[in-house]
Design an enzyme around this catalytic site. Structure first.
Site, PDB file in Angstrom:
ATOM      1  N   HIS A   2       0.865  -1.177   0.000  1.00  0.00           N
ATOM      2  CA  HIS A   2       0.000   0.000   0.000  1.00  0.00           C
ATOM      3  C   HIS A   2       0.903   1.229   0.000  1.00  0.00           C
ATOM      4  O   HIS A   2       1.696   1.428   0.925  1.00  0.00           O
ATOM      5  CB  HIS A   2      -0.915   0.001   1.228  1.00  0.00           C
ATOM      6  CG  HIS A   2      -1.960  -1.072   1.179  1.00  0.00           C
ATOM      7  ND1 HIS A   2      -2.288  -1.860   2.248  1.00  0.00           N
ATOM      8  CD2 HIS A   2      -2.743  -1.484   0.141  1.00  0.00           C
ATOM      9  CE1 HIS A   2      -3.248  -2.708   1.882  1.00  0.00           C
ATOM     10  NE2 HIS A   2      -3.534  -2.497   0.617  1.00  0.00           N
ATOM     11  N   GLU A  55       1.571   3.709   2.909  1.00  0.00           N
ATOM     12  CA  GLU A  55       2.142   3.153   4.138  1.00  0.00           C
ATOM     13  C   GLU A  55       3.665   3.134   4.017  1.00  0.00           C
ATOM     14  O   GLU A  55       4.335   2.169   4.388  1.00  0.00           O
ATOM     15  CB  GLU A  55       1.581   1.745   4.374  1.00  0.00           C
ATOM     16  CG  GLU A  55       0.062   1.762   4.537  1.00  0.00           C
ATOM     17  CD  GLU A  55      -0.582   0.378   4.603  1.00  0.00           C
ATOM     18  OE1 GLU A  55       0.148  -0.623   4.541  1.00  0.00           O
ATOM     19  OE2 GLU A  55      -1.807   0.326   4.711  1.00  0.00           O
ATOM     20  N   HIS A 108       3.191  -3.516   6.736  1.00  0.00           N
ATOM     21  CA  HIS A 108       2.138  -2.532   6.501  1.00  0.00           C
ATOM     22  C   HIS A 108       2.152  -1.552   7.669  1.00  0.00           C
ATOM     23  O   HIS A 108       2.901  -1.711   8.632  1.00  0.00           O
ATOM     24  CB  HIS A 108       0.765  -3.209   6.438  1.00  0.00           C
ATOM     25  CG  HIS A 108       0.503  -4.009   5.179  1.00  0.00           C
ATOM     26  ND1 HIS A 108      -0.347  -3.584   4.195  1.00  0.00           N
ATOM     27  CD2 HIS A 108       0.994  -5.198   4.760  1.00  0.00           C
ATOM     28  CE1 HIS A 108      -0.381  -4.491   3.213  1.00  0.00           C
ATOM     29  NE2 HIS A 108       0.425  -5.483   3.533  1.00  0.00           N
ATOM     30  N   GLU A 147       2.182  -5.254  10.922  1.00  0.00           N
ATOM     31  CA  GLU A 147       1.540  -3.938  10.888  1.00  0.00           C
ATOM     32  C   GLU A 147       2.246  -3.019  11.881  1.00  0.00           C
ATOM     33  O   GLU A 147       2.077  -3.150  13.094  1.00  0.00           O
ATOM     34  CB  GLU A 147       0.059  -4.058  11.251  1.00  0.00           C
ATOM     35  CG  GLU A 147      -0.825  -4.656  10.175  1.00  0.00           C
ATOM     36  CD  GLU A 147      -1.369  -3.590   9.209  1.00  0.00           C
ATOM     37  OE1 GLU A 147      -1.094  -2.388   9.415  1.00  0.00           O
ATOM     38  OE2 GLU A 147      -2.071  -3.981   8.259  1.00  0.00           O
TER      39      GLU A 147
HETATM   40 ZN   LIG Z   1      -1.646  -1.965   4.207  1.00  0.00          ZN
END
Ligand SMILES: [Zn+2]
Length: 240
Positions: free
Chosen positions: A50, A53, A157, A210
């Protein structure tokens, strides 16, 4: 398992590792990785699927730049979605969420909806692609994974602040312990056509790391040392 000498601070500002090109993005930006270019490899570590990010790219680059070339044991992709990083978007240049474009059985043509930071409703629409695997970034990464044959994949992420590991693996538990982030079996909502769905079908263990919503310097302090152990293969747990 051997230790290594960290790159001196005066030299860590420049990314000196040799880049290997594995394709081009939809806008013609090189798709690149660092480290071993033949498989099988232990862990493939990647960031910025993404594009909004990109703290994940900065943290992974910091880890890579602190590691001497001879100590880099595992392949590293700093930006799976370089067009998104350059445009500051979650999606790629075609408006596709690359984490919903994978040719898994659960791929769906329905638009995906996400929420931006501070909001609670998932009301921003992105495409999942004209077909499963329609995007250059997806196709080239898929071919690279098949070529490198990683025993496991770690995908960075932001900003949920958890370690998502549906397999509850030794690797996932180690990352959670090292980063003091909670280990979770999923992110709480369905993710059809996600990279994780495709990896599950291919029996490739994947841990989604994350990063938390902390200022970047704090993230670097607490997460880069763990990333360095991972990309040098000096983490103490087996990966398949
Ligand atoms: Zn992401």
């Amino acid at each position: 398992m051997s230790a290594f000498n960290e790159v001196p601070r005066a030299r860590k500002g420049v990314l000196r590792h040799q880049a290997h090109r594995y394709g081009e993005s939809e806008r013609g930006v090189p798709l690149e990785f660092y480290g071993p270019d033949t498989g099988p490899v232990k862990v493939l570590v990647m960031a910025s699927m993404h594009g909004d990010e990109c703290d994940s790219t900065v943290a992974l680059s910091e880890a890579l730049r602190r590691v001497p070339a001879e100590a880099l044991a595992n392949p590293v992709i700093l930006a799976v979605n370089p067009d998104g990083v350059l445009q500051g978007t979650r999606c790629n240049a075609n408006g596709v969420d690359l984490n919903r474009n994978w040719p898994a059985a659960n791929w769906s043509p329905e638009p995906v909806r996400y929420k931006d930071h501070g909001h609670t409703v998932q009301d921003i629409e992105l495409s999942t692609g004209s077909a499963a695997g329609s995007e250059a970034e997806t196709r080239h990464l898929l071919a690279l994974v098949e070529r490198l044959q990683p025993h496991a994949i770690v995908s960075l992420h932001t900003p949920l602040g958890c370690i998502d590991d549906p397999d509850d693996s030794e690797l996932g538990r180690w990352i959670a312990a090292e980063t003091a982030l909670p280990l979770v079996p999923d992110v709480g909502y369905a993710t059809p056509g996600s990279f994780g769905s495709w990896c599950a079908e291919k029996n490739i263990p994947i841990v989604t790391w994350e990063l938390p919503t902390e200022p970047l310097p704090a993230v670097i302090d607490s997460h880069v040392p763990v990333l360095m152990k991972l990309i040098t293969g000096t983490h103490p747990v087996g990966t398949g």
